[in-house]
Design an enzyme around this catalytic site. Structure first.
Site, PDB file in Angstrom:
ATOM      1  N   GLU A   1     -36.959 -87.050  42.499  1.00 12.89           N
ATOM      2  CA  GLU A   1     -36.558 -88.191  43.453  1.00 12.89           C
ATOM      3  C   GLU A   1     -36.541 -87.484  44.772  1.00 12.89           C
ATOM      4  OE1 GLU A   1     -33.114 -89.651  41.935  1.00 12.89           O
ATOM      5  OE2 GLU A   1     -32.488 -87.277  41.761  1.00 12.89           O
TER       6      GLU A   1
ATOM      7  N   HIS B   1     -23.197 -90.016  39.128  1.00 13.19           N
ATOM      8  CA  HIS B   1     -22.971 -91.028  39.761  1.00 13.19           C
ATOM      9  C   HIS B   1     -21.922 -91.887  39.169  1.00 13.19           C
ATOM     10  CE1 HIS B   1     -25.355 -90.175  43.388  1.00 13.19           C
ATOM     11  NE2 HIS B   1     -26.480 -90.155  42.483  1.00 13.19           N
TER      12      HIS B   1
HETATM   13  C1  3PY Z   1     -32.736 -92.997  41.586  1.00  8.50           C
HETATM   14  O1  3PY Z   1     -32.586 -94.761  41.610  1.00  8.50           O
HETATM   15  O2  3PY Z   1     -32.481 -92.466  43.072  1.00  8.50           O
HETATM   16  C2  3PY Z   1     -31.310 -92.749  40.810  1.00  8.50           C
HETATM   17  O3  3PY Z   1     -31.321 -91.394  40.532  1.00  8.50           O
HETATM   18  C3  3PY Z   1     -31.191 -94.020  39.663  1.00  8.50           C
HETATM   19  O4  3PY Z   1     -29.862 -93.209  39.319  1.00  8.50           O
END
Ligand code: 3PY
Length: 255
Positions: free
Chosen positions: A151, A45
């Protein structure tokens, strides 16, 4: 030497780090001199391309701090470029399956453990003392850190298995929240996101591995340090610059 790996193996304190999103070796040096234990060179990012990564990584390493590269995507060639630039570890974002993680490890290790290609003289140039070709070849598999971000819902479902495969599982709370249907709104975390974060920490500890988390300020980082996280980001260059200027302006204007 890999200072972050040394902290992991020899110290019980969490390793605190900072996110570099802006290009430039001067920024790398400022961040590395801040006292941080590691600097994440963010090619996912951040505004950091391949050439900027090759400037940032040695600038950080020269100051005895571990440069870790967040690659833009889970592609073997990106793993190769990052490690060839001299990074002490790589972080892969948005991984989903156990297969993804196995592919990452394969890309990061020289044969026979993996399929990383050998030939760049750049990586060894950036270590101190500089290893020979053979020394680098012999040491890299054992000393460079593999990290994946937890994530996505799929990665969370397999987190116990994933933890066995890499050195660090690193939570991206924003993406994790988005992907499990509980986005972080105005800094507020849903209990289900908290539970997903706890589960990830437990998975790492059970596997004898390290758990990292992305935080946006010192207070939040302290909270996760108290919970037992091992690798914590404290801030990004981008937000630090703006916040420091805003604070100084407030004082200057007597507000
Ligand atoms: C998130 O919090 O999704 C991240 O990967 C931070 O850059």
């Amino acid at each position: 030497a890999n200072p972050l790996k040394q902290i992991f193996s020899q110290e019980s304190r969490p390793a605190m780090g900072v996110w570099q999103m802006l290009p430039g070796a001067n920024i790398s040096r400022i961040l590395a001199r801040s006292g941080a234990d590691w600097v994440m060179v963010d090619c996912e990012h951040g505004n950091i391309n391949d050439a900027a990564m090759h400037e940032a990584v040695p600038a950080i390493a020269a100051l005895g701090v571990s440069p870790i590269v967040r690659i833009p995507d889970l592609q073997p060639w990106m793993v190769k470029r990052a490690l060839d630039s001299g990074a002490h570890g790589i972080l892969a974002p948005l991984i989903r399956t156990v297969e993804d993680v196995k592919n990452l490890v394969t890309a990061a290790k020289f044969p026979p453990e993996g399929k990383r290609g050998f030939g760049s003289p750049i990586a060894m140039q950036n270590f101190n003392p500089m290893p020979t070709f053979t020394e680098y070849l012999q040491q890299a598999n054992g000393s460079l850190l593999t990290m994946v971000q937890i994530e996505t819902q799929e990665a969370l479902n397999s987190v116990e298995e994933i933890a066995l495969l890499v050195d660090v599982i690193f939570i991206g709370p924003f993406d994790l929240g988005n992907n499990i249907g509980h986005p972080i709104i105005e800094g507020k975390m849903d209990p289900e996101l908290d539970e997903a974060i706890e589960r990830t920490l437990r998975a790492a500890v059970t596997a004898g591995k390290k758990c990292g988390i992305f935080c946006t300020d010192g207070e939040q980082a302290k909270q996760y340090a108290d919970k037992g996280f091992h690798m914590i980001s404290v801030a990004t260059d981008y937000t630090l610059l703006g916040a420091a200027m805003a604070d100084s302006l407030t004082i200057a204007r007597g507000q």
